[in-house]
Design a protein around this motif. Structure first.
Motif, short mmCIF file in Angstrom:
data_model
loop_
_atom_site.label_atom_id
_atom_site.label_comp_id
_atom_site.label_asym_id
_atom_site.label_seq_id
_atom_site.Cartn_x
_atom_site.Cartn_y
_atom_site.Cartn_z
N ALA A 18 1.01 -1.09 0.01
CA ALA A 18 0.14 -0.08 0.08
C ALA A 18 0.87 1.22 0.10
O ALA A 18 0.60 2.30 -0.78
N MET A 19 1.88 1.40 0.70
CA MET A 19 2.80 2.54 0.93
C MET A 19 3.44 2.57 -0.42
O MET A 19 3.60 3.86 -0.85
N THR A 20 4.01 1.66 -1.07
CA THR A 20 4.73 1.48 -2.44
C THR A 20 3.45 2.19 -3.57
O THR A 20 4.12 3.15 -4.31
N ALA A 21 2.38 1.74 -3.37
CA ALA A 21 1.47 2.24 -4.34
C ALA A 21 1.11 3.70 -3.96
O ALA A 21 0.71 4.45 -5.06
N GLU A 22 1.24 4.27 -2.90
CA GLU A 22 1.20 5.51 -2.59
C GLU A 22 2.42 6.39 -2.90
O GLU A 22 2.38 7.82 -2.81
N GLY A 23 3.55 5.88 -3.44
CA GLY A 23 4.77 6.62 -3.94
C GLY A 23 5.64 6.94 -2.54
O GLY A 23 6.37 7.79 -2.57
N ILE A 24 5.42 6.14 -1.26
CA ILE A 24 6.09 6.41 -0.31
C ILE A 24 7.52 5.67 -0.60
O ILE A 24 7.38 4.53 -0.95
N SER A 25 8.84 6.31 -0.21
CA SER A 25 9.86 5.82 -0.58
C SER A 25 10.20 4.48 0.41
O SER A 25 9.80 4.44 1.67
N ILE A 26 11.22 3.81 0.11
CA ILE A 26 11.57 2.42 0.73
C ILE A 26 12.26 2.81 1.72
O ILE A 26 11.78 2.32 2.90
N PRO A 27 13.01 3.82 2.21
CA PRO A 27 13.67 4.30 3.43
C PRO A 27 12.41 4.54 4.38
O PRO A 27 12.55 4.24 5.44
N ALA A 28 11.58 5.54 4.01
CA ALA A 28 10.54 6.03 4.88
C ALA A 28 9.75 4.79 5.03
O ALA A 28 9.38 4.65 6.38
N GLN A 29 9.61 3.97 4.47
CA GLN A 29 8.77 2.61 4.71
C GLN A 29 9.47 1.80 5.87
O GLN A 29 8.71 1.34 6.86
N ASN A 30 10.61 1.74 5.58
CA ASN A 30 11.52 0.95 6.34
C ASN A 30 11.64 1.68 7.96
O ASN A 30 11.49 1.04 8.80
N ARG A 31 11.60 2.96 7.88
CA ARG A 31 11.63 3.62 9.18
C ARG A 31 10.22 3.55 10.02
O ARG A 31 9.99 3.13 11.23
N LEU A 32 9.11 3.58 9.19
CA LEU A 32 7.80 3.25 9.93
C LEU A 32 7.67 1.67 10.23
O LEU A 32 7.15 1.57 11.42
N LEU A 33 7.95 1.06 9.61
CA LEU A 33 8.12 -0.63 10.01
C LEU A 33 8.73 -0.80 11.12
O LEU A 33 8.35 -1.35 12.20
N ALA A 34 9.99 -0.25 11.38
CA ALA A 34 10.78 -0.07 12.52
C ALA A 34 10.15 0.17 13.72
O ALA A 34 10.02 -0.26 14.86
N ARG A 35 9.28 1.51 13.41
CA ARG A 35 8.60 2.02 14.35
C ARG A 35 7.36 1.20 14.93
O ARG A 35 7.00 1.41 16.13
N LEU A 36 6.94 0.26 14.00
CA LEU A 36 5.82 -0.39 14.39
C LEU A 36 6.10 -1.62 15.04
O LEU A 36 5.18 -2.79 15.30
N ALA A 37 7.42 -2.13 15.04
CA ALA A 37 7.82 -3.16 15.70
C ALA A 37 7.44 -3.76 17.26
O ALA A 37 6.98 -4.85 17.47
N HIS A 38 7.07 -2.64 18.04
CA HIS A 38 6.74 -2.79 19.28
C HIS A 38 5.34 -3.49 19.20
O HIS A 38 4.85 -4.12 20.13
N ILE A 39 4.37 -2.80 18.29
CA ILE A 39 3.06 -3.57 18.01
C ILE A 39 2.99 -5.09 18.01
O ILE A 39 2.27 -5.77 18.29
N ARG A 40 4.19 -5.50 17.09
CA ARG A 40 4.30 -6.90 16.75
C ARG A 40 4.41 -7.58 18.03
O ARG A 40 3.72 -8.77 18.42
N ARG A 41 5.06 -7.01 19.18
CA ARG A 41 5.44 -7.78 20.23
C ARG A 41 4.34 -7.62 21.16
O ARG A 41 3.74 -8.62 21.93
N GLN A 42 3.25 -6.71 21.16
CA GLN A 42 1.98 -6.46 21.78
C GLN A 42 1.22 -7.54 21.18
O GLN A 42 0.45 -8.23 21.96
N ILE A 43 1.12 -7.79 19.99
CA ILE A 43 0.05 -8.79 19.20
C ILE A 43 0.63 -10.25 19.35
O ILE A 43 -0.13 -11.13 19.73
#
Length: 95
Positions: free
Chosen positions: A67-92
């Motif tokens: 979805a982010m790629t389809a919206e034109g979000i750069s790979i580095p920006a995607q990686n930064r967001l995914l890294a910030r979401l890592a704590h959610i994975r631990r919660q889930i």
């Protein structure tokens, strides 16, 4: 929409998908450092009924990347967001 075509759609059949999308946007905005306010349930409470597996979570993350790629979000920006979401994975998953 992010969830509509994802591989884990069966987890989301009996929920208000528009509300879910709105809450995901709020959550992602906060995680990206934006000026948003999240006013939903805690992530642990919101997802406990779904019984997501590691594979499910990874599929959701991959769908988010598509979805982010389809919206034109750069790979580095995607990686930064995914890294910030890592704590959610631990919660889930790692609870």
């Amino acid at each position: 929409m992010l969830i509509a075509g994802c591989r884990t759609a069966e987890h989301f059949q009996d929920i208000d998908i528009q509300r879910l999308h709105a809450k995901l946007i709020e959550q992602f905005c906060i995680e990206a450092g934006g000026p948003c306010v999240y006013c939903g349930d805690s992530m642990e409470r919101a997802i406990r009924v779904w019984e997501l597996t590691r594979s499910d979570f990874n599929a959701l993350a991959e769908d988010l990347q598509v979805a982010m790629t389809a919206e034109g979000i750069s790979i580095p920006a995607q990686n930064r967001l995914l890294a910030r979401l890592a704590h959610i994975r631990r919660q889930i998953i790692d609870r």
